[in-house]
Motif scaffolding. Structure first.
Motif, PDB file in Angstrom:
ATOM      1  N   MET A 141     -14.467   2.536 -48.710  1.00 25.06           N
ATOM      2  CA  MET A 141     -15.760   2.799 -49.339  1.00 25.06           C
ATOM      3  C   MET A 141     -15.827   2.327 -50.789  1.00 25.06           C
ATOM      4  O   MET A 141     -16.899   2.268 -51.367  1.00 25.06           O
ATOM      5  CB  MET A 141     -16.103   4.288 -49.256  1.00 25.06           C
ATOM      6  CG  MET A 141     -16.425   4.735 -47.846  1.00 25.06           C
ATOM      7  SD  MET A 141     -17.674   3.706 -47.027  1.00 25.06           S
ATOM      8  CE  MET A 141     -19.091   4.004 -48.052  1.00 25.06           C
ATOM      9  N   ARG A 142     -14.688   1.963 -51.359  1.00 30.59           N
ATOM     10  CA  ARG A 142     -14.726   1.425 -52.732  1.00 30.59           C
ATOM     11  C   ARG A 142     -15.459   0.093 -52.762  1.00 30.59           C
ATOM     12  O   ARG A 142     -16.078  -0.247 -53.763  1.00 30.59           O
ATOM     13  CB  ARG A 142     -13.307   1.280 -53.278  1.00 30.59           C
ATOM     14  CG  ARG A 142     -12.693   2.608 -53.631  1.00 30.59           C
ATOM     15  CD  ARG A 142     -11.346   2.459 -54.323  1.00 30.59           C
ATOM     16  NE  ARG A 142     -10.619   3.700 -54.155  1.00 30.59           N
ATOM     17  CZ  ARG A 142      -9.504   3.835 -53.453  1.00 30.59           C
ATOM     18  NH1 ARG A 142      -8.943   2.791 -52.885  1.00 30.59           N
ATOM     19  NH2 ARG A 142      -8.940   5.006 -53.324  1.00 30.59           N
ATOM     20  N   GLU A 143     -15.355  -0.667 -51.692  1.00 33.12           N
ATOM     21  CA  GLU A 143     -16.076  -1.934 -51.564  1.00 33.12           C
ATOM     22  C   GLU A 143     -16.718  -1.981 -50.179  1.00 33.12           C
ATOM     23  O   GLU A 143     -16.219  -2.646 -49.286  1.00 33.12           O
ATOM     24  CB  GLU A 143     -15.122  -3.118 -51.754  1.00 33.12           C
ATOM     25  CG  GLU A 143     -14.580  -3.228 -53.162  1.00 33.12           C
ATOM     26  CD  GLU A 143     -13.737  -4.479 -53.347  1.00 33.12           C
ATOM     27  OE1 GLU A 143     -14.104  -5.516 -52.767  1.00 33.12           O
ATOM     28  OE2 GLU A 143     -12.741  -4.395 -54.064  1.00 33.12           O
ATOM     29  N   PRO A 144     -17.835  -1.257 -50.000  1.00 32.26           N
ATOM     30  CA  PRO A 144     -18.455  -1.199 -48.680  1.00 32.26           C
ATOM     31  C   PRO A 144     -18.981  -2.562 -48.236  1.00 32.26           C
ATOM     32  O   PRO A 144     -19.293  -3.424 -49.048  1.00 32.26           O
ATOM     33  CB  PRO A 144     -19.590  -0.193 -48.853  1.00 32.26           C
ATOM     34  CG  PRO A 144     -19.821  -0.098 -50.313  1.00 32.26           C
ATOM     35  CD  PRO A 144     -18.554  -0.494 -51.006  1.00 32.26           C
ATOM     36  N   LEU A 145     -19.043  -2.726 -46.933  1.00 33.75           N
ATOM     37  CA  LEU A 145     -19.574  -3.963 -46.373  1.00 33.75           C
ATOM     38  C   LEU A 145     -21.064  -4.076 -46.661  1.00 33.75           C
ATOM     39  O   LEU A 145     -21.776  -3.071 -46.637  1.00 33.75           O
ATOM     40  CB  LEU A 145     -19.375  -3.986 -44.857  1.00 33.75           C
ATOM     41  CG  LEU A 145     -17.952  -4.107 -44.342  1.00 33.75           C
ATOM     42  CD1 LEU A 145     -17.941  -3.961 -42.824  1.00 33.75           C
ATOM     43  CD2 LEU A 145     -17.344  -5.427 -44.743  1.00 33.75           C
ATOM     44  N   PRO A 146     -21.543  -5.297 -46.888  1.00 31.53           N
ATOM     45  CA  PRO A 146     -22.990  -5.469 -47.038  1.00 31.53           C
ATOM     46  C   PRO A 146     -23.704  -5.142 -45.722  1.00 31.53           C
ATOM     47  O   PRO A 146     -23.093  -5.181 -44.646  1.00 31.53           O
ATOM     48  CB  PRO A 146     -23.156  -6.949 -47.386  1.00 31.53           C
ATOM     49  CG  PRO A 146     -21.809  -7.550 -47.419  1.00 31.53           C
ATOM     50  CD  PRO A 146     -20.803  -6.516 -47.053  1.00 31.53           C
ATOM     51  N   ALA A 147     -24.967  -4.815 -45.818  1.00 29.97           N
ATOM     52  CA  ALA A 147     -25.741  -4.397 -44.647  1.00 29.97           C
ATOM     53  C   ALA A 147     -25.691  -5.421 -43.517  1.00 29.97           C
ATOM     54  O   ALA A 147     -25.554  -5.049 -42.349  1.00 29.97           O
ATOM     55  CB  ALA A 147     -27.193  -4.126 -45.054  1.00 29.97           C
ATOM     56  N   HIS A 148     -25.769  -6.697 -43.834  1.00 30.12           N
ATOM     57  CA  HIS A 148     -25.791  -7.701 -42.756  1.00 30.12           C
ATOM     58  C   HIS A 148     -24.457  -7.736 -42.014  1.00 30.12           C
ATOM     59  O   HIS A 148     -24.424  -7.956 -40.804  1.00 30.12           O
ATOM     60  CB  HIS A 148     -26.166  -9.089 -43.298  1.00 30.12           C
ATOM     61  CG  HIS A 148     -25.106  -9.730 -44.134  1.00 30.12           C
ATOM     62  ND1 HIS A 148     -24.173 -10.585 -43.604  1.00 30.12           N
ATOM     63  CD2 HIS A 148     -24.822  -9.642 -45.446  1.00 30.12           C
ATOM     64  CE1 HIS A 148     -23.358 -10.994 -44.569  1.00 30.12           C
ATOM     65  NE2 HIS A 148     -23.738 -10.432 -45.698  1.00 30.12           N
ATOM     66  N   LYS A 149     -23.350  -7.481 -42.686  1.00 28.50           N
ATOM     67  CA  LYS A 149     -22.050  -7.464 -42.007  1.00 28.50           C
ATOM     68  C   LYS A 149     -21.905  -6.213 -41.145  1.00 28.50           C
ATOM     69  O   LYS A 149     -21.362  -6.269 -40.041  1.00 28.50           O
ATOM     70  CB  LYS A 149     -20.908  -7.558 -43.009  1.00 28.50           C
ATOM     71  CG  LYS A 149     -20.822  -8.934 -43.631  1.00 28.50           C
ATOM     72  CD  LYS A 149     -19.504  -9.129 -44.333  1.00 28.50           C
ATOM     73  CE  LYS A 149     -19.534 -10.491 -44.989  1.00 28.50           C
ATOM     74  NZ  LYS A 149     -18.432 -11.306 -44.596  1.00 28.50           N
ATOM     75  N   ARG A 150     -22.411  -5.074 -41.637  1.00 23.99           N
ATOM     76  CA  ARG A 150     -22.398  -3.856 -40.812  1.00 23.99           C
ATOM     77  C   ARG A 150     -23.239  -4.086 -39.562  1.00 23.99           C
ATOM     78  O   ARG A 150     -22.839  -3.707 -38.463  1.00 23.99           O
ATOM     79  CB  ARG A 150     -22.932  -2.665 -41.615  1.00 23.99           C
ATOM     80  CG  ARG A 150     -22.006  -2.210 -42.712  1.00 23.99           C
ATOM     81  CD  ARG A 150     -22.425  -0.870 -43.298  1.00 23.99           C
ATOM     82  NE  ARG A 150     -23.805  -0.780 -43.723  1.00 23.99           N
ATOM     83  CZ  ARG A 150     -24.247  -1.087 -44.933  1.00 23.99           C
ATOM     84  NH1 ARG A 150     -23.402  -1.523 -45.852  1.00 23.99           N
ATOM     85  NH2 ARG A 150     -25.514  -0.959 -45.237  1.00 23.99           N
ATOM     86  N   ALA A 151     -24.383  -4.726 -39.727  1.00 22.02           N
ATOM     87  CA  ALA A 151     -25.253  -5.007 -38.580  1.00 22.02           C
ATOM     88  C   ALA A 151     -24.559  -5.928 -37.583  1.00 22.02           C
ATOM     89  O   ALA A 151     -24.652  -5.717 -36.371  1.00 22.02           O
ATOM     90  CB  ALA A 151     -26.561  -5.626 -39.055  1.00 22.02           C
ATOM     91  N   GLU A 152     -23.847  -6.953 -38.068  1.00 25.43           N
ATOM     92  CA  GLU A 152     -23.131  -7.872 -37.181  1.00 25.43           C
ATOM     93  C   GLU A 152     -22.084  -7.125 -36.354  1.00 25.43           C
ATOM     94  O   GLU A 152     -21.929  -7.386 -35.155  1.00 25.43           O
ATOM     95  CB  GLU A 152     -22.451  -8.973 -37.988  1.00 25.43           C
ATOM     96  CG  GLU A 152     -23.409  -9.972 -38.590  1.00 25.43           C
ATOM     97  CD  GLU A 152     -22.737 -10.901 -39.598  1.00 25.43           C
ATOM     98  OE1 GLU A 152     -21.479 -10.886 -39.714  1.00 25.43           O
ATOM     99  OE2 GLU A 152     -23.465 -11.638 -40.290  1.00 25.43           O
ATOM    100  N   ILE A 153     -21.371  -6.196 -36.971  1.00 26.66           N
ATOM    101  CA  ILE A 153     -20.364  -5.417 -36.251  1.00 26.66           C
ATOM    102  C   ILE A 153     -21.026  -4.579 -35.164  1.00 26.66           C
ATOM    103  O   ILE A 153     -20.557  -4.521 -34.022  1.00 26.66           O
ATOM    104  CB  ILE A 153     -19.566  -4.529 -37.225  1.00 26.66           C
ATOM    105  CG1 ILE A 153     -18.702  -5.412 -38.128  1.00 26.66           C
ATOM    106  CG2 ILE A 153     -18.716  -3.507 -36.474  1.00 26.66           C
ATOM    107  CD1 ILE A 153     -18.089  -4.682 -39.309  1.00 26.66           C
ATOM    108  N   LEU A 154     -22.135  -3.934 -35.497  1.00 25.33           N
ATOM    109  CA  LEU A 154     -22.848  -3.111 -34.525  1.00 25.33           C
ATOM    110  C   LEU A 154     -23.374  -3.945 -33.361  1.00 25.33           C
ATOM    111  O   LEU A 154     -23.343  -3.508 -32.208  1.00 25.33           O
ATOM    112  CB  LEU A 154     -23.975  -2.345 -35.216  1.00 25.33           C
ATOM    113  CG  LEU A 154     -23.500  -1.281 -36.220  1.00 25.33           C
ATOM    114  CD1 LEU A 154     -24.652  -0.829 -37.101  1.00 25.33           C
ATOM    115  CD2 LEU A 154     -22.868  -0.110 -35.500  1.00 25.33           C
ATOM    116  N   VAL A 155     -23.844  -5.160 -33.645  1.00 23.29           N
ATOM    117  CA  VAL A 155     -24.320  -6.057 -32.588  1.00 23.29           C
ATOM    118  C   VAL A 155     -23.153  -6.435 -31.670  1.00 23.29           C
ATOM    119  O   VAL A 155     -23.289  -6.473 -30.443  1.00 23.29           O
ATOM    120  CB  VAL A 155     -24.992  -7.314 -33.187  1.00 23.29           C
ATOM    121  CG1 VAL A 155     -25.179  -8.397 -32.137  1.00 23.29           C
ATOM    122  CG2 VAL A 155     -26.331  -6.947 -33.802  1.00 23.29           C
TER     123      VAL A 155
END
Length: 175
Positions: free
Chosen positions: A56-70
């Protein structure tokens, strides 16, 4: 329908960890062994907490989180029958109900991916539930929300400099 028993290690900080202690997972319907999962203790819990804090010190950007969820949704879609059989074996559910649950999980991850791309610049109140009481939103979200509040305040005022209320907004107390 037979499901082959498998062993699953713990995933902590991106590494697979074997503790030497195992918990057997049995079908509540037949009592058959479905699998074994590594049993975590206090040391593994501490490692997992430390790994989560570091991530959480360097959280993933939203688009990368979305890619993982996809990708997770796609995985569930490609292995739908296998996932449904595992759910059925572990929970003792009828296969038809397990297939519905697997499809719902795929849909949930797909919707989460869509929402992950939308979450930007909004302050989500963490005290909406009892568990979040006393929690504060993230700094970036606060600044964006504070900026939006400032814009709303100035948009309500007239063009006259004496009527502008932007200068009346105090600095965000949490930043």
């Amino acid at each position: 329908m037979a499901v082959t028993a498998s062993e699953k290690k713990l995933l902590i900080g991106g590494e697979w960890v074997e503790t030497g202690d195992w918990v057997e997972v049995r079908s509540p319907y037949s009592g058959d062994l479905v699998g074994r999962v590594a049993k975590a203790g206090a040391a593994e819990a501490r490692r997992a907490i430390d790994a989560a804090e570091a991530a959480m010190r360097e959280p993933l950007p939203a688009h990368k989180r979305a890619e993982i969820l996809v990708r997770v949704a796609g995985f569930l879609g490609r292995r739908h029958d296998e996932v449904a059989q595992t759910i059925s074996a572990e929970a003792g559910k009828p296969l038809k109900a397990a297939k519905v649950e697997a499809a719902r999980a795929m849909s949930t991850f797909t919707m989460a991916a869509v929402e992950a791309r939308k979450l930007a610049g909004e302050m989500v109140p963490m005290d909406a539930s009892q568990a979040g009481e006393g929690s504060s939103p993230s700094r970036c979200a606060c600044r964006s929300a504070w900026s939006a509040r400032s814009r709303r305040s100035t948009s309500r005022s007239t063009s006259s400099p004496t009527r502008s209320r932007r200068h009346l907004l105090p600095a965000a107390p949490w930043c």
